[in-house]
Design an enzyme around this catalytic site. Structure first.
Site, PDB file in Angstrom:
ATOM      1  N   ASP A   1      56.357  52.424  14.688  1.00 51.70           N
ATOM      2  CA  ASP A   1      57.140  53.644  14.510  1.00 51.70           C
ATOM      3  C   ASP A   1      58.135  53.798  15.657  1.00 51.70           C
ATOM      4  OD1 ASP A   1      55.653  54.279  12.282  1.00 51.70           O
ATOM      5  OD2 ASP A   1      54.468  55.848  13.253  1.00 51.70           O
ATOM      6  N   ARG A   2      59.221  54.483  15.390  1.00 50.57           N
ATOM      7  CA  ARG A   2      60.258  54.696  16.406  1.00 50.57           C
ATOM      8  C   ARG A   2      59.680  55.283  17.694  1.00 50.57           C
ATOM      9  NH1 ARG A   2      64.730  59.043  15.004  1.00 50.57           N
ATOM     10  NH2 ARG A   2      62.851  60.344  15.181  1.00 50.57           N
TER      11      ARG A   2
END
Length: 214
Positions: free
Chosen positions: A57-58
């Site tokens: 995930d970012r």
């Protein structure tokens, strides 16, 4: 050598690169023009052979492996699919969690609240996470718990949703924590700290560690 690669390269050989992805950087580009700055695009500028294997995930930091040829990409991807890899994450979660345990409940995308996911016991694909408390801490007078998380499956947002399901969202999680829990830290406190797999050429078992930044 480019400063980004100097700062974030952990290992490189003829088959793959191991990178420490910083929090806040996408692994792959998003759908809109403002989301094109991402880890793989930065790597491709420096090493055009870079091939994607998996992603984070970012807002999650930590270890990512990228292949440097198609055979290595196929080999390591198969190891992920067949669960021959071992991954552990470290997280700070809200509240005082005790002991260790397992969360075994499916996680699915919630189309009514993108990009959120939610638990769904009726979903057929399993989602399984082992957790173990490391220590208890405090942030600004609030109890938090440092935990080791081991995902057995790899569903999107699995660790974040499972911790929320336990009643202990990850500190700094802007999707699944309360506003107060979000504001305890300036980032999502989730880090991919350990990754092990078999070398795609030699077959040697490799293990890499990445220091936790929170």
């Amino acid at each position: 050598m480019n400063n980004f690669l100097t700062d974030h390269l952990i290992h490189r050989d003829d088959a793959f690169m191991l990178i420490h992805k910083p929090a806040g950087l996408l692994t792959v580009p998003g759908k809109t023009p403002d989301l094109q700055d991402c880890l793989i695009n930065r790597l491709l500028e420096l090493e055009p052979r870079t091939l994607l294997i998996h992603r984070l995930d970012r807002d999650t930091s930590g270890l990512l492996v990228f292949a440097l040829n198609k055979d290595a990409q196929k080999n390591i991807s198969r190891q992920f699919q067949e669960r021959q890899t071992d991954k552990t994450y470290q997280a700070l979660v809200a509240g005082r969690l005790e002991g260790e345990g397992t969360v075994d409940i499916p996680v699915v995308y919630d189309p009514t609240r993108p990009p959120l996911h939610q638990v769904d016991p009726n979903e057929k694909k399993p989602a399984l996470t082992h957790w173990k408390v490391q220590q208890h801490e405090q942030i600004d007078g609030h109890d938090v718990t440092r935990v080791i998380l081991t995902p057995i499956t790899g569903r999107s947002h699995q660790l974040r949703v499972h911790m929320q399901y336990l009643g202990h969202p990850i500190v700094g999680d802007t999707l699944y924590a309360t506003t107060e829990q979000q504001q305890l830290m300036p980032r999502l406190c989730l880090h991919a700290q350990q990754l092990s797999f078999y070398h795609p050429i030699t077959g040697q078992r490799l293990q890499y560690l990445c220091e936790v930044p929170f």
